[in-house]
Design an enzyme around this catalytic site. Sequence first.
Site, PDB file in Angstrom:
ATOM      1  N   ASP A  23     -14.418  28.670 -27.869  1.00  0.00           N
ATOM      2  CA  ASP A  23     -14.075  27.372 -28.406  1.00  0.00           C
ATOM      3  C   ASP A  23     -15.385  26.609 -29.036  1.00  0.00           C
ATOM      4  O   ASP A  23     -16.370  26.484 -28.258  1.00  0.00           O
ATOM      5  CB  ASP A  23     -13.504  26.508 -27.093  1.00  0.00           C
ATOM      6  CG  ASP A  23     -12.587  25.357 -27.580  1.00  0.00           C
ATOM      7  OD1 ASP A  23     -13.132  24.735 -28.953  1.00  0.00           O
ATOM      8  OD2 ASP A  23     -11.835  25.002 -27.095  1.00  0.00           O
ATOM      9  N   GLY A  50      -5.352  31.278 -34.215  1.00  0.00           N
ATOM     10  CA  GLY A  50      -5.934  32.382 -35.117  1.00  0.00           C
ATOM     11  C   GLY A  50      -5.325  33.733 -33.862  1.00  0.00           C
ATOM     12  O   GLY A  50      -4.823  33.459 -33.123  1.00  0.00           O
ATOM     13  N   TYR A  54      -5.528  15.150 -38.282  1.00  0.00           N
ATOM     14  CA  TYR A  54      -6.372  16.300 -39.108  1.00  0.00           C
ATOM     15  C   TYR A  54      -6.962  15.450 -40.099  1.00  0.00           C
ATOM     16  O   TYR A  54      -8.369  15.981 -40.097  1.00  0.00           O
ATOM     17  CB  TYR A  54      -5.219  17.105 -39.758  1.00  0.00           C
ATOM     18  CG  TYR A  54      -5.885  18.530 -40.427  1.00  0.00           C
ATOM     19  CD1 TYR A  54      -6.858  19.088 -39.714  1.00  0.00           C
ATOM     20  CD2 TYR A  54      -5.313  18.543 -41.664  1.00  0.00           C
ATOM     21  CE1 TYR A  54      -7.213  20.336 -40.582  1.00  0.00           C
ATOM     22  CE2 TYR A  54      -5.892  19.554 -42.325  1.00  0.00           C
ATOM     23  CZ  TYR A  54      -6.623  20.498 -41.692  1.00  0.00           C
ATOM     24  OH  TYR A  54      -7.436  21.564 -42.555  1.00  0.00           O
ATOM     25  N   GLY A  60      -8.558  33.360 -37.846  1.00  0.00           N
ATOM     26  CA  GLY A  60      -7.475  32.440 -38.458  1.00  0.00           C
ATOM     27  C   GLY A  60      -7.177  33.080 -39.818  1.00  0.00           C
ATOM     28  O   GLY A  60      -7.791  34.074 -40.279  1.00  0.00           O
ATOM     29  N   PHE A  61      -6.272  32.535 -40.557  1.00  0.00           N
ATOM     30  CA  PHE A  61      -5.651  32.882 -41.945  1.00  0.00           C
ATOM     31  C   PHE A  61      -7.100  33.028 -42.995  1.00  0.00           C
ATOM     32  O   PHE A  61      -7.415  34.098 -43.371  1.00  0.00           O
ATOM     33  CB  PHE A  61      -4.654  32.118 -42.328  1.00  0.00           C
ATOM     34  CG  PHE A  61      -4.351  32.124 -43.838  1.00  0.00           C
ATOM     35  CD1 PHE A  61      -4.123  33.364 -44.441  1.00  0.00           C
ATOM     36  CD2 PHE A  61      -4.398  31.179 -44.734  1.00  0.00           C
ATOM     37  CE1 PHE A  61      -3.778  33.516 -45.889  1.00  0.00           C
ATOM     38  CE2 PHE A  61      -4.195  30.893 -46.018  1.00  0.00           C
ATOM     39  CZ  PHE A  61      -3.950  32.269 -46.609  1.00  0.00           C
ATOM     40  N   TYR A  70     -26.256  14.949 -40.811  1.00  0.00           N
ATOM     41  CA  TYR A  70     -27.175  16.282 -40.503  1.00  0.00           C
ATOM     42  C   TYR A  70     -28.210  16.595 -41.660  1.00  0.00           C
ATOM     43  O   TYR A  70     -29.312  17.176 -41.546  1.00  0.00           O
ATOM     44  CB  TYR A  70     -26.507  17.426 -40.123  1.00  0.00           C
ATOM     45  CG  TYR A  70     -26.407  17.411 -38.527  1.00  0.00           C
ATOM     46  CD1 TYR A  70     -25.655  16.535 -37.775  1.00  0.00           C
ATOM     47  CD2 TYR A  70     -27.008  18.338 -37.683  1.00  0.00           C
ATOM     48  CE1 TYR A  70     -25.726  16.479 -36.642  1.00  0.00           C
ATOM     49  CE2 TYR A  70     -27.155  18.260 -36.577  1.00  0.00           C
ATOM     50  CZ  TYR A  70     -26.277  17.276 -35.813  1.00  0.00           C
ATOM     51  OH  TYR A  70     -26.446  17.263 -34.165  1.00  0.00           O
TER      52      TYR A  70
END
Length: 319
Positions: free
Chosen positions: A60, A40, A149, A14-15, A163
């Site tokens: 993925d 991407g 998002y 991606g960017f 975690y």
Amino acid sequence: MTRRRRAVVTGGAGFLGSHLCERLLAEGYAVVCLDNLSTGQEDNVSHLPQRGPFEFVRADATTGIRIAGAVDAVLHFASPAAPADYGRLPIETLKVGSIGTLNALELAREHRARFVLASTSEVYGDPLVNPQPESYWGHVNQVGPRGVYDEAKRFAEALTVAYRQRHGVDTAVLRLFNTFGPRMRPDDGRAVPAFVQQALLGEPLTVAGDGRQTRSMCYVDDLVEGVFRLLRSDHPGPMNLGNPHETRIVDLARRIIELTGSRSTVTLVPRPVDDPRVRCPDITLARTVLRWEPTVELSQGLHRTIAWFRLHLNRRAPR
Ligand code: UDP
């Protein structure tokens, strides 16, 4: 001889991810770039095998991540990030923020690697506090168009913290503010690529609403410097990284017209639903802990971005 460090970057094509892979190679890391190419582009990393030990894996992050050999760092950058992209890919966005983050954390746990989560200023929603410090809990509409998002990243942050607490993984949460530079997709719908493209083509610049909403635009090299410093620290975050210089969107459009020497004008278009009114990072924490702050002026960054887009647009449409 000490072994070369090895990093896994999800969303590496991606960017932001591609700039990060490039920086890690320059710092002597071996890099595994994992990307499903949903937003991407392989072109973003096609030059990287010449820069060092670089491996591209088309996969993925939501379907499990298995990497043979040692891993010292996992940087989880995979996600659609432009409003138009996550609007088009709502379920994928929620999955990569939840299941993808779980898989990336498991990878870090298995290899005892440092884990860096690319979270976002979107966790602050349409903020009622400006600038936003890390201690602000945000003002998010989870059922609005940006909810997929915002909530994916909020969940990802909570999981990362869990975690660290439950499994002792060496984690860091970083909250990225608006970033721009070469390799933004011209069609991703975000302000900088849209305005630059419109200015170069002599079309009107589509400013949303009255253009008085603000963003704080960080040049990609500055951002990557901050990410690298956070990776090499042992700070857990959350930590804001972004440019604290706040700009009105209409002024950004005017600046781009000026810098491109375009004859384009500004046209007002409807404002997207839940579009944040202001956004500006408080970077006191990054300044103190990482001794980091952006150094590239907006005009300078735009100048470099415009140069890249000129080249790119000419290649795509040789007219
Ligand atoms: N924007 C605009 N015209 C465009 C694209 C975006 O005026 O063609 C505005 C958008 O409404 C928002 C700001 O620019 O107020 C930044 O939008 P962008 O999509 O770049 O990023 P965001 O910060 O919203 O994720």
